[in-house]
Enzyme design. Structure first.
Site, PDB file in Angstrom:
ATOM      1  N   GLY A 140     -23.946 -54.614  -3.892  1.00 30.54           N
ATOM      2  CA  GLY A 140     -23.398 -53.305  -3.530  1.00 30.54           C
ATOM      3  C   GLY A 140     -22.042 -53.431  -2.856  1.00 30.54           C
ATOM      4  O   GLY A 140     -21.184 -52.557  -2.973  1.00 30.54           O
ATOM      5  N   ALA A 141     -21.844 -54.566  -2.158  1.00 34.64           N
ATOM      6  CA  ALA A 141     -20.578 -54.743  -1.451  1.00 34.64           C
ATOM      7  C   ALA A 141     -19.421 -54.920  -2.442  1.00 34.64           C
ATOM      8  O   ALA A 141     -18.296 -54.509  -2.170  1.00 34.64           O
ATOM      9  CB  ALA A 141     -20.668 -55.917  -0.503  1.00 34.64           C
ATOM     10  N   GLY A 145     -17.480 -35.639  30.291  1.00 29.52           N
ATOM     11  CA  GLY A 145     -18.157 -34.451  29.770  1.00 29.52           C
ATOM     12  C   GLY A 145     -17.612 -34.102  28.395  1.00 29.52           C
ATOM     13  O   GLY A 145     -17.185 -34.969  27.634  1.00 29.52           O
ATOM     14  N   GLY A 146     -17.610 -32.820  28.121  1.00 29.26           N
ATOM     15  CA  GLY A 146     -17.162 -32.342  26.812  1.00 29.26           C
ATOM     16  C   GLY A 146     -15.730 -32.712  26.512  1.00 29.26           C
ATOM     17  O   GLY A 146     -15.308 -32.710  25.340  1.00 29.26           O
TER      18      GLY A 146
HETATM   19  C1  HXC Z   1     -11.626 -28.736  39.418  1.00 25.09           C
HETATM   20  C2  HXC Z   1     -11.197 -30.936  39.880  1.00 25.09           C
HETATM   21  C3  HXC Z   1     -11.975 -31.348  38.772  1.00 25.09           C
HETATM   22  C4  HXC Z   1     -12.588 -30.323  37.992  1.00 25.09           C
HETATM   23  C5  HXC Z   1     -11.208 -33.098  39.737  1.00 25.09           C
HETATM   24  N1  HXC Z   1     -10.748 -32.059  40.426  1.00 25.09           N
HETATM   25  N2  HXC Z   1     -11.969 -32.682  38.709  1.00 25.09           N
HETATM   26  N3  HXC Z   1     -11.030 -29.646  40.177  1.00 25.09           N
HETATM   27  N4  HXC Z   1     -12.375 -29.036  38.336  1.00 25.09           N
HETATM   28  N5  HXC Z   1     -13.325 -30.625  36.929  1.00 25.09           N
HETATM   29  C6  HXC Z   1      -9.888 -32.091  41.602  1.00 25.09           C
HETATM   30  C7  HXC Z   1     -10.589 -32.726  42.791  1.00 25.09           C
HETATM   31  O1  HXC Z   1     -11.372 -31.752  43.439  1.00 25.09           O
HETATM   32  C8  HXC Z   1      -9.403 -33.166  43.628  1.00 25.09           C
HETATM   33  O2  HXC Z   1      -8.879 -32.043  44.263  1.00 25.09           O
HETATM   34  C9  HXC Z   1      -8.408 -33.578  42.578  1.00 25.09           C
HETATM   35  O3  HXC Z   1      -8.814 -32.975  41.359  1.00 25.09           O
HETATM   36  C10 HXC Z   1      -8.356 -35.075  42.368  1.00 25.09           C
HETATM   37  O4  HXC Z   1      -9.680 -35.539  42.215  1.00 25.09           O
HETATM   38  P1  HXC Z   1     -10.289 -36.743  43.053  1.00 25.09           P
HETATM   39  O5  HXC Z   1     -11.749 -36.589  43.007  1.00 25.09           O
HETATM   40  O6  HXC Z   1      -9.642 -36.838  44.389  1.00 25.09           O
HETATM   41  O7  HXC Z   1      -9.810 -37.980  42.199  1.00 25.09           O
HETATM   42  P2  HXC Z   1     -10.590 -39.321  41.831  1.00 25.09           P
HETATM   43  O8  HXC Z   1     -11.208 -39.904  43.076  1.00 25.09           O
HETATM   44  O9  HXC Z   1      -9.649 -40.164  41.075  1.00 25.09           O
HETATM   45  O10 HXC Z   1     -11.781 -38.853  40.883  1.00 25.09           O
HETATM   46  C11 HXC Z   1     -11.529 -38.239  39.659  1.00 25.09           C
HETATM   47  C12 HXC Z   1     -12.826 -37.688  38.987  1.00 25.09           C
HETATM   48  C13 HXC Z   1     -13.561 -36.785  40.032  1.00 25.09           C
HETATM   49  C14 HXC Z   1     -13.713 -38.866  38.623  1.00 25.09           C
HETATM   50  C15 HXC Z   1     -12.415 -36.943  37.763  1.00 25.09           C
HETATM   51  O11 HXC Z   1     -12.647 -35.861  40.584  1.00 25.09           O
HETATM   52  C16 HXC Z   1     -14.674 -36.046  39.414  1.00 25.09           C
HETATM   53  O12 HXC Z   1     -15.763 -36.612  39.254  1.00 25.09           O
HETATM   54  N6  HXC Z   1     -14.450 -34.772  39.106  1.00 25.09           N
HETATM   55  C17 HXC Z   1     -15.453 -33.911  38.543  1.00 25.09           C
HETATM   56  C18 HXC Z   1     -15.670 -34.260  37.129  1.00 25.09           C
HETATM   57  C19 HXC Z   1     -16.556 -33.288  36.435  1.00 25.09           C
HETATM   58  O13 HXC Z   1     -17.771 -33.239  36.759  1.00 25.09           O
HETATM   59  N7  HXC Z   1     -15.982 -32.490  35.530  1.00 25.09           N
HETATM   60  C20 HXC Z   1     -16.708 -31.514  34.815  1.00 25.09           C
HETATM   61  C21 HXC Z   1     -17.229 -32.256  33.583  1.00 25.09           C
HETATM   62  S1  HXC Z   1     -18.160 -31.183  32.603  1.00 25.09           S
HETATM   63  P3  HXC Z   1      -8.259 -32.124  45.730  1.00 25.09           P
HETATM   64  O14 HXC Z   1      -7.962 -30.715  46.057  1.00 25.09           O
HETATM   65  O15 HXC Z   1      -9.313 -32.749  46.572  1.00 25.09           O
HETATM   66  O16 HXC Z   1      -7.040 -32.977  45.577  1.00 25.09           O
HETATM   67  C22 HXC Z   1     -17.080 -30.698  31.455  1.00 25.09           C
HETATM   68  C23 HXC Z   1     -17.677 -29.708  30.564  1.00 25.09           C
HETATM   69  C24 HXC Z   1     -16.748 -29.483  29.427  1.00 25.09           C
HETATM   70  O17 HXC Z   1     -15.979 -31.068  31.407  1.00 25.09           O
HETATM   71  C25 HXC Z   1     -17.556 -29.041  28.288  1.00 25.09           C
HETATM   72  C26 HXC Z   1     -16.663 -28.815  27.126  1.00 25.09           C
HETATM   73  C27 HXC Z   1     -17.512 -28.654  25.883  1.00 25.09           C
END
Ligand code: HXC
Length: 520
Positions: free
Chosen positions: A404-405, A169-170
């Site tokens: 140009g290069a 994501g971001g």
């Molecule tokens: C809260 C999160 C989290 C998140 C992971 N965790 N991402 N908690 N917010 N964004 C937590 C999980 O719930 C889990 O908690 C622990 O971290 C470990 O994650 P796992 O899933 O067990 O690990 P893994 O299998 O290695 O997978 C990692 C991952 C997956 C691929 C990152 O967790 C995932 O897809 N997370 C969501 C990603 C996401 O959609 N993020 C938001 C992106 S949007 P527990 O308690 O079970 O241990 C964004 C917008 C920003 O970032 C914009 C800025 C401009």
């Protein structure tokens, strides 16, 4: 027996450092080190000073009041890396997947402010699931502030990002705003939208790694500058990279005694360019022979390999090397190589690193894909970057410098300080064959057979090469300072670097302006 207050402090510290053993085990099972283990490998022993170890998040929704850890999933502080200071930020995946919430972000922002005030580089070890979903807009605000700091720090202190886990994501935009991105091969991925969203929107079937793994970003997208085999290797790369860089834009890079003779002449260079202009050679060999032995540190080696960029040392001084590589696509300039060269030149200029350019390019790549892809605006970036750069600029025209290069690749006309050519240099508006087709078009039409036409073309091209496409025409105008024998290249560059070491930007007094508007 310590006083109770001290006992309590010790307990809290222990708790913060220890973390969650089960989550740490999982982290290791994923082939990753923890944030603290990474920092331990990165900084000199006993030098890490941690900030904000006791910071906690303030969220209460979705059970967050029960999920609290000291430090809030990121370790920040400063330490010495090979004896030189740097601010280090390491996301701790073992707490809520290293996700970024309000306080997590505040710690990062504060650490970066320290780096700016002290004038030291920032090393950011990313390992995060992105915005902490439970914290909603506070997490987004946090990201915004991190990006703002990345931009404020740009050009002031070097910023190195290592992606050692998820970066989705971001979250990708903080590394993207930094100077260098290193990705671990088997454990990291970076994308704006993950495989599930991609599948839903476009129907494309991909996994995390084929969508945004290290190799994809190092070869196709150009987002990753270096690929590391694992965490340990990534940290070694960070250390090597930092060794070439100044602490901030007001300092010169460190001078290191490499023990290599500045007057070393390499006879191998005299024969490196093949006599047949259509034959290729690898420019890496030229670079290796010219710079201090074993000091070339290539950046983006797998992206647009028709151009080469990287750091090296010459007589112990850091230099930025930019080159065309005839071994790939004849060393042509295209969209990707234009981006690669221009960004590197701007980095070197921002951090007082002289630029040494080795030229052998037939020009910009023709074709519909390149034209429609924007070769005009991408190619313009090279012109902008070289013109803007006020660091010492030394250019060696090895062979082809057409059209140009010729102008773009660090020519005198864009403000190079010292341009030399090898006797093999071919400087002209276009390649001799193309030029002959135009100049002798009428004569060529008279050829009775295709064979005769070919023979005539060869003869005319040879004449063009002899009369125009050689270094002496440019030398006679003073567009190049000298024509040198290839084996003289190393001492020639080192003498120029020594002479230009005190160069300040007085040559081109600029009209006061806020900033330019470079092509993007
Ligand atoms: C809260 C999160 C989290 C998140 C992971 N965790 N991402 N908690 N917010 N964004 C937590 C999980 O719930 C889990 O908690 C622990 O971290 C470990 O994650 P796992 O899933 O067990 O690990 P893994 O299998 O290695 O997978 C990692 C991952 C997956 C691929 C990152 O967790 C995932 O897809 N997370 C969501 C990603 C996401 O959609 N993020 C938001 C992106 S949007 P527990 O308690 O079970 O241990 C964004 C917008 C920003 O970032 C914009 C800025 C401009």
């Amino acid at each position: 027996m310590a006083r109770p207050e001290i006992e309590m402090l010790r307990k809290l510290r222990e708790q913060a450092i220890k973390g969650d053993p089960r989550a740490i085990e999982k982290q290791h099972a994923r082939g990753k080190l923890t944030a603290r283990e990474r920092i331990e490998l990165l900084v000199d022993p006993g030098t890490f000073v941690e900030f904000d170890m006791f910071v906690k998040h303030r969220a209460t929704e979705f059970g967050m009041d029960k999920r609290v850890a000291l430090g809030d999933g990121v370790v920040t502080g400063w330490g010495l890396i090979n004896g030189r200071p740097a601010v280090v930020i390491a996301q701790d995946f073992t707490f809520m997947g290293g996700s970024l919430g309000e306080m997590h972000a505040a710690k990062i922002v504060k650490a970066m402010q320290y780096a700016l005030e002290a004038g030291v580089p920032v090393v950011f070890l990313n390992d995060s699931g992105g915005a902490r979903i439970q914290e909603g807009v506070d997490a987004l605000k946090g990201y915004g502030e991190v990006f703002y700091m990345n931009v404020m720090a740009s050009g002031v202190v070097p910023q190195i990002a290592a992606i050692m886990g998820p970066c989705a994501g971001g979250a990708v935009y903080s590394p993207a705003l930094m100077d260098f991105v290193i990705m671990t091969r088997k454990t990291s991925f970076a994308f704006i939208t993950g495989p599930r969203v991609v599948r839903a929107v476009t129907g494309e079937q991909v996994d995390e790694f084929s969508l945004g793994g290290a190799d994809v970003h190092a070869t196709k997208s150009g987002f990753a500058h270096l690929v590391a085999e694992d965490d340990k290797h990534a940290i070694e790369l960070i250390k090597s990279l930092l060794s070439y860089l100044p602490l901030n834009c007001m300092e010169d890079p460190p001078i290191v005694d490499t023990g290599d003779d500045p007057n070393r002449e390499e006879s191998e260079l005299d024969d490196i360019v093949p006599s047949d202009p259509s034959k290729v050679y690898d420019m890496h060999r030229v670079i290796e022979l010219v710079v201090d032995r074993g000091t070339f540190f290539e950046i983006m080696p797998s992206f647009a390999p028709n151009a080469i960029v990287g750091f090296a040392r010459m007589n112990g001084r850091t230099v930025g090397i930019v080159a065309n590589n005839p071994a790939y696509l004849g060393g042509v300039l295209d969209i990707d190589s234009s981006d690669k060269i221009s960004r590197f030149v701007r980095f070197c200029d921002a951090f007082n690193i002289p630029i040494i350019t080795f030229v052998d390019t037939p020009g910009y790549l023709p074709g519909v894909a390149q034209e429609h892809g924007g070769i005009i605006r991408h190619g313009a970036k090279i012109l902008y970057a070289y013109s803007e750069a006020s660091v010492p600029k030394i250019t060696i025209i090895v062979r082809k410098a057409y059209g140009g290069a010729y102008i773009a690749m660090g020519s005198k006309h864009l403000g190079a300080d010292f341009v030399v050519a090898w006797p093999t240099a071919e400087i002209a508006v276009m390649g001799p064959e193309g030029a002959a087709e135009i100049i002798w078009r009428k004569e060529l039409e008279k050829a009775a057979t295709p064979e005769e036409r070919q023979a005539m073309l060869k003869k005319f091209a040879e004449e063009y090469r002899r009369r125009i496409a050689n270094p002496y025409v440019a030398a006679s105008r003073g567009y190049i300072e000298n024509v040198i024998e290839p084996h003289e290249t190393r001492p020639t560059i080192i003498k120029a670097l020594e002479f230009l070491a005190s160069k300040r930007d007085v040559k081109k007094p600029r009209v006061p302006k806020k900033h330019g508007v470079p092509p993007t």
